[in-house]
Design a protein around this motif. Structure first.
Motif, short mmCIF file in Angstrom:
data_model
loop_
_atom_site.label_atom_id
_atom_site.label_comp_id
_atom_site.label_asym_id
_atom_site.label_seq_id
_atom_site.Cartn_x
_atom_site.Cartn_y
_atom_site.Cartn_z
N CYS A 76 14.05 15.49 -5.06
CA CYS A 76 14.80 14.95 -3.81
C CYS A 76 13.89 14.48 -2.64
O CYS A 76 12.92 15.51 -2.46
CB CYS A 76 15.67 15.96 -3.53
N HIS A 78 14.50 14.37 0.42
CA HIS A 78 14.88 14.97 1.74
C HIS A 78 14.03 16.47 1.87
O HIS A 78 13.79 16.95 2.82
CB HIS A 78 16.37 15.41 2.00
N HIS A 79 13.96 17.23 0.56
CA HIS A 79 13.27 18.60 0.47
C HIS A 79 12.19 18.85 -0.13
O HIS A 79 11.62 19.90 -0.19
CB HIS A 79 14.41 19.53 0.23
N CYS A 147 17.75 22.25 -3.98
CA CYS A 147 17.75 22.28 -2.43
C CYS A 147 19.17 22.88 -2.13
O CYS A 147 19.46 23.05 -1.09
CB CYS A 147 17.34 20.93 -1.86
ZN ZN Z 1 17.38 18.00 -0.90
#
Ligand code: ZN
Length: 185
Positions: A76, A78-79, A147
């Protein structure tokens, strides 16, 4: 291409940032280990689906092809935590089919890079449309996101489902229904 030196530096900083001692026994080789691991888990960044989807075979009759339960592991964006699960791909050929393993390879191209599931799903569908030129394609991805399960809302076992339909699959609800029945079987 992964810049091993840069990743090693970054991991060292990251460990320092969380208050670790980067020189202790257990962490000594971790920056290098992670850099080499990144070459593998981000290798899709150097690849292109065209190479996999351009070797086609001619067929006389156009019947739906479905490859389901293609396991994938992605990260991912974003994380930088893993999300992983299954992809199902169906297409209705227009005189041409591709080797079945090539669809799995196409999934790898888009999974092995920093990614979001929604985008991965549409990228796979669009690559199949562009390179194989079928009458239509439908892609469904089901995944568990670390996440979401390990932090934040902490909901282990929850799955995120994304879909992309192109061509005849977006125009014909009966074809979509058939896809769902086949995937659930
Ligand atoms: Zn994430």
């Amino acid at each position: 291409m992964v810049d091993l030196k840069k990743v090693e530096q970054a991991v060292r900083l990251l460990l320092e940032g969380i208050g670790e001692d980067v020189n202790r026994e257990g962490l000594k080789d971790t920056p290098n280990r992670i850099a080499r691991m990144y070459e593998e888990i981000y290798k899709g960044m150097d690849e292109d689906a065209a190479g996999h989807l351009s070797k086609t075979f001619t067929v006389e009759s156009n019947e739906i092809v479905l490859v389901k339960d293609i396991t994938f592991y992605s990260i991912c964006e974003h994380h930088l935590m893993p999300f992983y699960g299954k992809v199902h791909i169906a297409y209705l050929p227009d005189g041409k089919v591709v080797g079945l393993s090539k669809l799995a390879r196409t999934v790898e191209v888009y999974a092995k890079r920093p990614q979001i599931q929604e985008q991965m799903t549409t990228q796979i569908a669009e690559a199949v449309m562009e390179h194989l030129k079928p009458q239509g394609v439908m892609v469904m991805a089901e995944a568990e996101h670390m996440c979401m399960t390990m932090r934040g809302v902490e909901k282990p076992g929850s799955r995120t489902v994304t879909m992309a339909a192109r061509g005849c699959f977006s125009e014909n609800p009966q074809l979509q229904q058939y896809f769902f029945e086949m995937v659930r079987r």
